[in-house]
Design a protein around this motif. Structure first.
Motif, PDB file in Angstrom:
ATOM      1  N   LEU A 145       0.797  -1.302   0.136  1.00 46.00           N
ATOM      2  CA  LEU A 145      -0.071  -0.033  -0.027  1.00 46.00           C
ATOM      3  C   LEU A 145       1.122   1.168  -0.127  1.00 46.00           C
ATOM      4  O   LEU A 145       0.531   2.154  -0.610  1.00 46.00           O
ATOM      5  CB  LEU A 145      -1.179   0.027   1.455  1.00 46.00           C
ATOM      6  N   GLU A 146       1.981   1.278   0.840  1.00 48.88           N
ATOM      7  CA  GLU A 146       2.905   2.325   0.801  1.00 48.88           C
ATOM      8  C   GLU A 146       3.423   2.501  -0.545  1.00 48.88           C
ATOM      9  O   GLU A 146       3.661   3.653  -1.267  1.00 48.88           O
ATOM     10  CB  GLU A 146       4.027   2.208   1.876  1.00 48.88           C
ATOM     11  N   ILE A 147       3.917   1.328  -1.359  1.00 51.09           N
ATOM     12  CA  ILE A 147       4.387   1.684  -2.778  1.00 51.09           C
ATOM     13  C   ILE A 147       3.403   2.140  -3.580  1.00 51.09           C
ATOM     14  O   ILE A 147       3.701   3.110  -4.347  1.00 51.09           O
ATOM     15  CB  ILE A 147       4.765   0.251  -3.270  1.00 51.09           C
ATOM     16  N   LEU A 148       2.202   1.621  -3.375  1.00 47.39           N
ATOM     17  CA  LEU A 148       1.079   2.309  -4.296  1.00 47.39           C
ATOM     18  C   LEU A 148       0.819   3.616  -3.984  1.00 47.39           C
ATOM     19  O   LEU A 148       0.713   4.523  -4.929  1.00 47.39           O
ATOM     20  CB  LEU A 148      -0.289   1.480  -3.984  1.00 47.39           C
ATOM     21  N   PHE A 149       0.695   4.498  -2.920  1.00 50.47           N
ATOM     22  CA  PHE A 149       0.483   5.555  -2.469  1.00 50.47           C
ATOM     23  C   PHE A 149       1.736   6.316  -3.083  1.00 50.47           C
ATOM     24  O   PHE A 149       1.414   7.637  -3.479  1.00 50.47           O
ATOM     25  CB  PHE A 149       0.498   5.919  -1.186  1.00 50.47           C
ATOM     26  N   GLU A 150       3.015   5.911  -2.906  1.00 52.14           N
ATOM     27  CA  GLU A 150       4.334   6.693  -3.588  1.00 52.14           C
ATOM     28  C   GLU A 150       3.911   6.964  -5.014  1.00 52.14           C
ATOM     29  O   GLU A 150       4.256   7.780  -5.464  1.00 52.14           O
ATOM     30  CB  GLU A 150       5.527   5.810  -3.287  1.00 52.14           C
ATOM     31  N   LYS A 151       3.466   5.929  -5.795  1.00 56.26           N
ATOM     32  CA  LYS A 151       3.319   5.984  -7.269  1.00 56.26           C
ATOM     33  C   LYS A 151       2.230   6.971  -7.703  1.00 56.26           C
ATOM     34  O   LYS A 151       2.141   7.891  -8.351  1.00 56.26           O
ATOM     35  CB  LYS A 151       3.168   4.667  -7.851  1.00 56.26           C
TER      36      LYS A 151
ATOM     37  N   SER B 233      -1.505  13.173 -11.117  1.00 54.13           N
ATOM     38  CA  SER B 233      -2.668  14.288 -10.820  1.00 54.13           C
ATOM     39  C   SER B 233      -3.926  13.396 -10.424  1.00 54.13           C
ATOM     40  O   SER B 233      -4.196  12.390 -11.090  1.00 54.13           O
ATOM     41  CB  SER B 233      -3.001  14.965 -12.046  1.00 54.13           C
ATOM     42  N   ASP B 234      -4.512  13.657  -9.282  1.00 58.41           N
ATOM     43  CA  ASP B 234      -6.023  13.085  -9.106  1.00 58.41           C
ATOM     44  C   ASP B 234      -6.836  12.961 -10.180  1.00 58.41           C
ATOM     45  O   ASP B 234      -7.760  12.091 -10.070  1.00 58.41           O
ATOM     46  CB  ASP B 234      -6.567  13.830  -7.923  1.00 58.41           C
ATOM     47  N   ASN B 235      -6.857  13.784 -11.081  1.00 61.74           N
ATOM     48  CA  ASN B 235      -7.984  13.686 -12.197  1.00 61.74           C
ATOM     49  C   ASN B 235      -7.594  12.691 -13.438  1.00 61.74           C
ATOM     50  O   ASN B 235      -8.295  12.466 -14.209  1.00 61.74           O
ATOM     51  CB  ASN B 235      -8.324  15.067 -12.789  1.00 61.74           C
ATOM     52  N   LEU B 236      -6.203  12.279 -13.332  1.00 64.47           N
ATOM     53  CA  LEU B 236      -5.885  11.479 -14.466  1.00 64.47           C
ATOM     54  C   LEU B 236      -6.406  10.118 -14.153  1.00 64.47           C
ATOM     55  O   LEU B 236      -6.930   9.455 -13.218  1.00 64.47           O
ATOM     56  CB  LEU B 236      -4.214  10.984 -14.108  1.00 64.47           C
TER      57      LEU B 236
ATOM     58  N   LEU C 233      -9.044   6.226  -6.646  1.00 65.37           N
ATOM     59  CA  LEU C 233      -8.188   4.953  -6.342  1.00 65.37           C
ATOM     60  C   LEU C 233      -7.536   5.341  -4.898  1.00 65.37           C
ATOM     61  O   LEU C 233      -7.457   4.330  -4.001  1.00 65.37           O
ATOM     62  CB  LEU C 233      -7.329   4.514  -7.427  1.00 65.37           C
ATOM     63  N   LYS C 234      -7.121   6.645  -4.780  1.00 69.18           N
ATOM     64  CA  LYS C 234      -6.455   6.955  -3.514  1.00 69.18           C
ATOM     65  C   LYS C 234      -7.667   6.982  -2.312  1.00 69.18           C
ATOM     66  O   LYS C 234      -7.377   6.543  -1.225  1.00 69.18           O
ATOM     67  CB  LYS C 234      -5.895   8.368  -3.489  1.00 69.18           C
ATOM     68  N   PHE C 235      -8.611   7.271  -2.693  1.00 73.45           N
ATOM     69  CA  PHE C 235      -9.881   6.969  -1.564  1.00 73.45           C
ATOM     70  C   PHE C 235     -10.049   5.707  -1.259  1.00 73.45           C
ATOM     71  O   PHE C 235     -10.212   5.582  -0.259  1.00 73.45           O
ATOM     72  CB  PHE C 235     -11.183   7.691  -2.382  1.00 73.45           C
ATOM     73  N   LEU C 236      -9.944   4.819  -2.232  1.00 72.87           N
ATOM     74  CA  LEU C 236     -10.214   3.317  -2.080  1.00 72.87           C
ATOM     75  C   LEU C 236      -9.017   3.047  -1.290  1.00 72.87           C
ATOM     76  O   LEU C 236      -9.258   2.040  -0.245  1.00 72.87           O
ATOM     77  CB  LEU C 236     -10.261   2.493  -3.432  1.00 72.87           C
ATOM     78  N   CYS C 237      -7.858   3.480  -1.407  1.00 74.35           N
ATOM     79  CA  CYS C 237      -6.595   3.129  -0.752  1.00 74.35           C
ATOM     80  C   CYS C 237      -6.687   3.479   0.722  1.00 74.35           C
ATOM     81  O   CYS C 237      -6.500   2.866   1.687  1.00 74.35           O
ATOM     82  CB  CYS C 237      -5.389   3.645  -1.184  1.00 74.35           C
ATOM     83  N   ASN C 238      -7.374   4.739   1.090  1.00 78.50           N
ATOM     84  CA  ASN C 238      -7.589   5.176   2.179  1.00 78.50           C
ATOM     85  C   ASN C 238      -8.348   4.365   3.027  1.00 78.50           C
ATOM     86  O   ASN C 238      -8.200   4.322   4.388  1.00 78.50           O
ATOM     87  CB  ASN C 238      -7.996   6.741   2.371  1.00 78.50           C
ATOM     88  N   ASP C 239      -9.458   3.656   2.304  1.00 77.37           N
ATOM     89  CA  ASP C 239     -10.179   2.878   3.127  1.00 77.37           C
ATOM     90  C   ASP C 239      -9.661   1.588   3.495  1.00 77.37           C
ATOM     91  O   ASP C 239      -9.765   0.937   4.554  1.00 77.37           O
ATOM     92  CB  ASP C 239     -11.480   2.380   2.069  1.00 77.37           C
ATOM     93  N   LEU C 240      -8.544   1.138   2.713  1.00 78.90           N
ATOM     94  CA  LEU C 240      -8.002   0.081   3.114  1.00 78.90           C
ATOM     95  C   LEU C 240      -7.073   0.150   4.344  1.00 78.90           C
ATOM     96  O   LEU C 240      -6.947  -0.603   5.117  1.00 78.90           O
ATOM     97  CB  LEU C 240      -6.900  -0.552   1.993  1.00 78.90           C
ATOM     98  N   ILE C 241      -6.670   1.485   4.599  1.00 76.80           N
ATOM     99  CA  ILE C 241      -5.714   1.803   5.585  1.00 76.80           C
ATOM    100  C   ILE C 241      -6.236   1.440   6.902  1.00 76.80           C
ATOM    101  O   ILE C 241      -5.853   1.032   7.961  1.00 76.80           O
ATOM    102  CB  ILE C 241      -5.245   3.266   5.653  1.00 76.80           C
ATOM    103  N   THR C 242      -7.747   1.385   7.120  1.00 75.50           N
ATOM    104  CA  THR C 242      -8.502   1.273   8.170  1.00 75.50           C
ATOM    105  C   THR C 242      -8.524  -0.290   8.435  1.00 75.50           C
ATOM    106  O   THR C 242      -8.669  -0.743   9.585  1.00 75.50           O
ATOM    107  CB  THR C 242      -9.792   1.707   8.367  1.00 75.50           C
ATOM    108  N   LYS C 243      -8.223  -0.935   7.659  1.00 78.67           N
ATOM    109  CA  LYS C 243      -8.065  -2.404   7.789  1.00 78.67           C
ATOM    110  C   LYS C 243      -6.750  -3.117   7.942  1.00 78.67           C
ATOM    111  O   LYS C 243      -6.564  -4.192   8.262  1.00 78.67           O
ATOM    112  CB  LYS C 243      -8.423  -3.127   6.385  1.00 78.67           C
ATOM    113  N   LEU C 244      -5.699  -2.119   8.289  1.00 83.90           N
ATOM    114  CA  LEU C 244      -4.386  -2.372   8.671  1.00 83.90           C
ATOM    115  C   LEU C 244      -4.434  -2.589  10.139  1.00 83.90           C
ATOM    116  O   LEU C 244      -4.686  -1.794  10.976  1.00 83.90           O
ATOM    117  CB  LEU C 244      -3.276  -1.427   7.949  1.00 83.90           C
TER     118      LEU C 244
ATOM    119  N   VAL D  21      -6.945   8.486 -10.516  1.00 84.20           N
ATOM    120  CA  VAL D  21      -6.199   8.469  -9.609  1.00 84.20           C
ATOM    121  C   VAL D  21      -6.704   8.891  -8.105  1.00 84.20           C
ATOM    122  O   VAL D  21      -6.524   8.191  -7.057  1.00 84.20           O
ATOM    123  CB  VAL D  21      -4.786   9.288  -9.687  1.00 84.20           C
ATOM    124  N   GLY D  22      -7.464   9.957  -7.844  1.00 84.63           N
ATOM    125  CA  GLY D  22      -8.048  10.549  -6.804  1.00 84.63           C
ATOM    126  C   GLY D  22      -8.900   9.391  -6.219  1.00 84.63           C
ATOM    127  O   GLY D  22      -9.102   9.354  -5.046  1.00 84.63           O
TER     128      GLY D  22
END
Length: 113
Positions: free
Chosen positions: A77-83, A88-91, A102-113, A99-100
């Motif tokens: 997840l750290e690798i994914l966030f770095e990339k 741009s969030d609108n890409l 997917l970042k939102f979905l990744c932030n949801d995963l953080i709660t599961k860590l 991108v934006g």
């Protein structure tokens, strides 16, 4: 380069792109069937050859979490966030996600860590 060589290179690129997409779809199907081992191995293969496949890495994190591999999931997840942070969030990543988003979905995963 001759026109024939250019055509062969272009055809090889298209074939490789189709193969990558087929592997990704296979991984999703394995996940739907509950075969997390095959899903994990397929996603690892995709990421080995295409580390910038953001959706595959996201699915890989999900798979690792389902297998209780929390440390590995956190690292991926750290690798994914770095990339993603470099873009741009609108890409548009795919036809249906930016991108934006997917970042939102990744932030949801953080709660599961």
């Amino acid at each position: 380069m001759t026109e024939n060589q250019n055509l062969q290179i272009s055809t090889a690129r298209v074939d490789y792109t189709i193969m990558k997409q087929d592997l990704y779809l296979d991984a999703l199907k394995y996940g739907e069937k509950g075969d997390l081992e095959k899903k994990e191995k397929t996603l690892e293969e995709i990421l080995l050859h295409q580390p910038e496949h953001f959706l595959a890495r996201y699915e890989y994190v999900n798979c690792l979490l389902k297998k209780n591999k929390v440390s590995e999931a956190r690292s991926q997840l750290e690798i994914l966030f770095e990339k993603l942070d470099k873009l741009s969030d609108n890409l548009q990543i795919d036809e249906w996600i930016t991108v934006g988003s997917l970042k939102f979905l990744c932030n949801d995963l953080i709660t599961k860590l």
